[in-house]
Design a protein around this motif. Structure first.
Motif, PDB file in Angstrom:
ATOM      1  N   PHE A  41      83.723 -14.309  40.314  1.00  0.00           N
ATOM      2  CA  PHE A  41      82.349 -14.693  40.681  1.00  0.00           C
ATOM      3  C   PHE A  41      83.549 -16.364  40.864  1.00  0.00           C
ATOM      4  CE2 PHE A  41      80.655 -11.216  39.000  1.00  0.00           C
ATOM      5  CZ  PHE A  41      79.993 -10.050  39.868  1.00  0.00           C
ATOM      6  N   GLY A  42      84.252 -17.395  39.787  1.00  0.00           N
ATOM      7  CA  GLY A  42      84.882 -18.913  40.485  1.00  0.00           C
ATOM      8  C   GLY A  42      85.283 -18.983  41.251  1.00  0.00           C
ATOM      9  N   ILE A  43      85.220 -20.232  41.310  1.00  0.00           N
ATOM     10  CA  ILE A  43      85.442 -21.254  42.527  1.00  0.00           C
ATOM     11  C   ILE A  43      86.796 -21.590  42.553  1.00  0.00           C
ATOM     12  CG2 ILE A  43      85.184 -22.447  44.497  1.00  0.00           C
ATOM     13  CD1 ILE A  43      82.154 -22.294  43.833  1.00  0.00           C
ATOM     14  N   ASP A  45      71.519 -13.194  50.783  1.00  0.00           N
ATOM     15  CA  ASP A  45      72.660 -12.315  51.464  1.00  0.00           C
ATOM     16  C   ASP A  45      74.050 -13.522  51.659  1.00  0.00           C
ATOM     17  OD1 ASP A  45      70.837 -10.665  50.802  1.00  0.00           O
ATOM     18  OD2 ASP A  45      70.435 -10.543  53.425  1.00  0.00           O
ATOM     19  N   SER A  46      73.595 -14.056  52.110  1.00  0.00           N
ATOM     20  CA  SER A  46      75.835 -15.109  52.152  1.00  0.00           C
ATOM     21  C   SER A  46      75.992 -15.230  51.590  1.00  0.00           C
ATOM     22  CB  SER A  46      74.775 -16.536  52.724  1.00  0.00           C
ATOM     23  OG  SER A  46      74.094 -16.070  53.737  1.00  0.00           O
ATOM     24  N   ILE A  47      75.438 -15.627  49.827  1.00  0.00           N
ATOM     25  CA  ILE A  47      76.517 -15.273  47.774  1.00  0.00           C
ATOM     26  C   ILE A  47      76.766 -13.847  48.406  1.00  0.00           C
ATOM     27  CG2 ILE A  47      76.071 -15.774  46.663  1.00  0.00           C
ATOM     28  CD1 ILE A  47      74.507 -17.924  46.875  1.00  0.00           C
ATOM     29  N   ILE A  48      75.974 -13.170  48.205  1.00  0.00           N
ATOM     30  CA  ILE A  48      76.299 -12.174  47.735  1.00  0.00           C
ATOM     31  C   ILE A  48      77.285 -11.324  49.188  1.00  0.00           C
ATOM     32  CG2 ILE A  48      75.622  -9.044  48.165  1.00  0.00           C
ATOM     33  CD1 ILE A  48      73.093 -10.486  47.062  1.00  0.00           C
ATOM     34  N   ASN A 103      79.451 -13.451  50.175  1.00  0.00           N
ATOM     35  CA  ASN A 103      80.815 -14.547  49.581  1.00  0.00           C
ATOM     36  C   ASN A 103      81.339 -13.391  48.824  1.00  0.00           C
ATOM     37  OD1 ASN A 103      82.736 -16.276  50.469  1.00  0.00           O
ATOM     38  ND2 ASN A 103      80.796 -17.411  49.328  1.00  0.00           N
ATOM     39  N   GLY A 104      81.003 -13.108  48.042  1.00  0.00           N
ATOM     40  CA  GLY A 104      81.365 -12.162  46.612  1.00  0.00           C
ATOM     41  C   GLY A 104      81.425 -12.868  45.349  1.00  0.00           C
ATOM     42  N   ALA A 137      74.861 -19.048  41.958  1.00  0.00           N
ATOM     43  CA  ALA A 137      75.619 -17.849  41.932  1.00  0.00           C
ATOM     44  C   ALA A 137      74.226 -16.919  41.736  1.00  0.00           C
ATOM     45  CB  ALA A 137      76.929 -17.588  40.913  1.00  0.00           C
ATOM     46  N   LEU A 138      74.687 -15.429  41.247  1.00  0.00           N
ATOM     47  CA  LEU A 138      73.541 -13.900  40.676  1.00  0.00           C
ATOM     48  C   LEU A 138      73.303 -14.361  39.742  1.00  0.00           C
ATOM     49  CD1 LEU A 138      74.356 -11.616  43.214  1.00  0.00           C
ATOM     50  CD2 LEU A 138      72.589 -12.653  44.427  1.00  0.00           C
ATOM     51  N   PRO A 139      71.856 -14.303  39.460  1.00  0.00           N
ATOM     52  CA  PRO A 139      72.059 -14.107  37.368  1.00  0.00           C
ATOM     53  C   PRO A 139      73.578 -13.316  36.923  1.00  0.00           C
ATOM     54  CG  PRO A 139      69.858 -13.632  38.447  1.00  0.00           C
ATOM     55  CD  PRO A 139      71.172 -14.325  39.345  1.00  0.00           C
TER      56      PRO A 139
END
Length: 225
Positions: A217-219, A137-140, A142-143, A202-204
């Protein structure tokens, strides 16, 4: 009540009585609304406390069911791995380490890594645990791909809000355990490189066929320092 022309003393008294009556009605309505607001706030507080206790109880039950904890992960290697018995940094070991309670004592166990986990044919994957869900959920939320340090901060905040936070060291251990499971055993997340030390998660669906992170979805490099 309507009056035309100049008001006499009786007209004025009638108006005063009418306005005083309206004032009493308004005061009664204000008192009623204040009472309702207080009742609703009390109900909300009670429901939230019950929900927090339920989440804390669910977390404790999960810890009891999951006696063997996998500690292998390299995302906190700059701080060193944590010895679950002393909660102090230890040297990295290529073997998978874990610990479980037996007769009130903590026993360290090692097992050789076999790469892929063994799974019985036809066995359905288990549902995500509370900690697993908090990480995903935290990753989602964060986007975008999220580094382990940021995941730790988000996980710590959610644990404090849920009433089951114990310490930074135990939260790091739980985070490492869940990240290994989510990336290596369940494939709910993927580990990707970022401009800095360690990895991001990240999500697959956020990576291409070559496991490269999609641009949206990069940093940025400044975030990984």
């Amino acid at each position: 009540m309507k009056f035309s022309g100049t008001l006499n003393e009786f007209d004025i008294l009638d108006l005063l009585n009418e306005y005083h009556s309206e004032m009493r009605k308004l005061k009664h309505k204000v008192a009623f609304v204040k009472t309702k607001i207080q009742d609703l706030e009390d109900q909300y507080k009670s429901i939230k406390q019950r929900a927090d206790r339920a989440r804390a109880l669910h977390y404790k039950e999960e810890l009891q069911e999951n006696e063997l904890i996998d500690l292998t992960d390299d995302d906190f290697e700059e701080e060193g791995d944590i010895n679950p018995r002393t909660l102090k940094p230890v040297k990295n070991d290529k073997r998978k380490a874990g610990f479980k309670k037996k007769e009130g004592k903590i026993i360290i166990e090692y097992a050789k890594s076999t790469g892929k986990p063994k799974r019985k044919p036809g066995r359905k994957p288990q549902a995500l645990s509370l900690w697993d869900s908090l990480i995903v959920d935290s990753i989602i939320e964060n986007g975008k791909a999220t580094i382990s340090r940021e995941l730790f901060e988000r996980l710590k905040e959610k644990a404090i809000q849920g009433g089951f936070y114990e310490s930074d060291d135990k939260t790091k251990i739980k985070l490492n355990q869940c990240l290994v499971k989510l990336t290596s055993k369940r494939n709910d997340l993927v580990k990707v490189d970022y401009p800095g030390r360690g990895h991001a998660y990240a999500l697959p669906s956020w990576v291409d066929k070559r496991m490269n992170l999609l641009p949206e979805f990069g940093i940025h490099s400044s975030e990984g320092i």
